[in-house]
Design an enzyme around this catalytic site. Structure first.
Site, mmCIF file in Angstrom:
data_model
loop_
_atom_site.group_PDB
_atom_site.id
_atom_site.type_symbol
_atom_site.label_atom_id
_atom_site.label_comp_id
_atom_site.label_asym_id
_atom_site.label_seq_id
_atom_site.Cartn_x
_atom_site.Cartn_y
_atom_site.Cartn_z
ATOM 1 N N CYS A 77 0.811 -1.221 0.000
ATOM 2 C CA CYS A 77 0.000 0.000 0.000
ATOM 3 C C CYS A 77 0.844 1.271 0.000
ATOM 4 O O CYS A 77 0.643 2.170 -0.814
ATOM 5 C CB CYS A 77 -0.979 -0.011 1.168
ATOM 6 N N HIS A 135 -2.720 1.264 6.749
ATOM 7 C CA HIS A 135 -3.042 1.209 5.318
ATOM 8 C C HIS A 135 -3.210 2.627 4.776
ATOM 9 O O HIS A 135 -3.578 3.551 5.515
ATOM 10 C CB HIS A 135 -4.325 0.402 5.095
ATOM 11 N N HIS A 191 -5.737 1.808 -4.451
ATOM 12 C CA HIS A 191 -4.768 1.362 -3.450
ATOM 13 C C HIS A 191 -4.262 -0.033 -3.774
ATOM 14 O O HIS A 191 -4.857 -0.758 -4.580
ATOM 15 C CB HIS A 191 -5.391 1.380 -2.044
#
Length: 223
Positions: free
Chosen positions: A136, A181, A193
């Protein structure tokens, strides 16, 4: 279309059409049939994706679409509509979607559009490659780096990058931070993402709802 007018109510007109009664905003009605005024051809650019209509009406059949910044040859007007051609056939585009100059994308939009190009590429823990695999924060770091923005490597450190903005003031291109994240906001309450979770079926660069988890921060990297 020719309609029979029965009466008015404020800014609306009661009409009869195809055997049914309904209401039409009075500003869209005229005493005479709209006439197309043809001119020497001239050029306009499309502000945002727009339908080309067979007649100057939003209810008319679509002849297709013009995408943003398409260079269009125009031939005149009919009320609030502009005469164009699509695949050799005459059609109409709402004039408000046309501009004399090209639309310049914001830097945030450029970041979001660039990031979306890599949707479908693999997830790789610790990776920073937009094509061969990224996690990420590796994904976001590499996307922003392409535009000259250097942000830290981990999601935790990225959560302190740039400047803080409220979720209500989010913009396309902002960094959306969660617990462990991060993703890039692309509009319409969605992010792009790199995620090692379903659906994909498992992991990869994907587009998801901005509300996949509790949002901890929104950081503005692109000014």
């Amino acid at each position: 279309d020719k309609v029979t007018c029965i009466g008015t109510n404020g800014d609306w007109t009661k009409v009869s059409f195809d055997g049914e009664n309904g209401y039409v905003s009075t500003k869209y009605l005229a005493k005479s049939k709209p006439v197309v005024t043809y001119k020497d051809s001239y050029t306009r650019y499309v502000k945002s994706s727009v339908n080309v209509r067979k007649t100057p009406s939003t209810g008319s059949a679509s002849l297709g679409k013009f995408s943003q910044n398409t260079k269009v040859t125009c031939y005149g007007t009919s009320g609030n509509w502009t005469v164009v051609k699509k695949n050799g056939e005459e059609g109409f585009v709402s004039t408000k979607y046309l501009s004399k100059t090209k639309v310049t994308k914001s830097k945030g939009r450029q970041v979001a559009d660039y990031a979306k190009k890599f949707v479908g590429n693999p997830y790789k823990y610790g990776g920073t490659s937009l094509t061969k695999g990224a996690d990420c924060s590796g994904f976001t770091q590499s996307v922003y780096k392409h535009f000259g923005y250097n942000i830290p490597r981990t999601s935790g450190d990225q959560r302190r990058s740039g400047s803080s903005v409220s979720f209500s003031n989010r913009r396309i291109g902002d960094l959306i931070c969660y617990s462990g994240h991060v993703g890039i906001y692309i509009g319409d309450n969605k992010i792009v993402h790199a995620s090692n979770s379903k659906p994909y079926p498992k992991g990869g660069i994907k587009i998801s709802s901005v509300h996949i988890m509790d949002i901890k921060a929104v950081r503005r990297i692109v000014k």
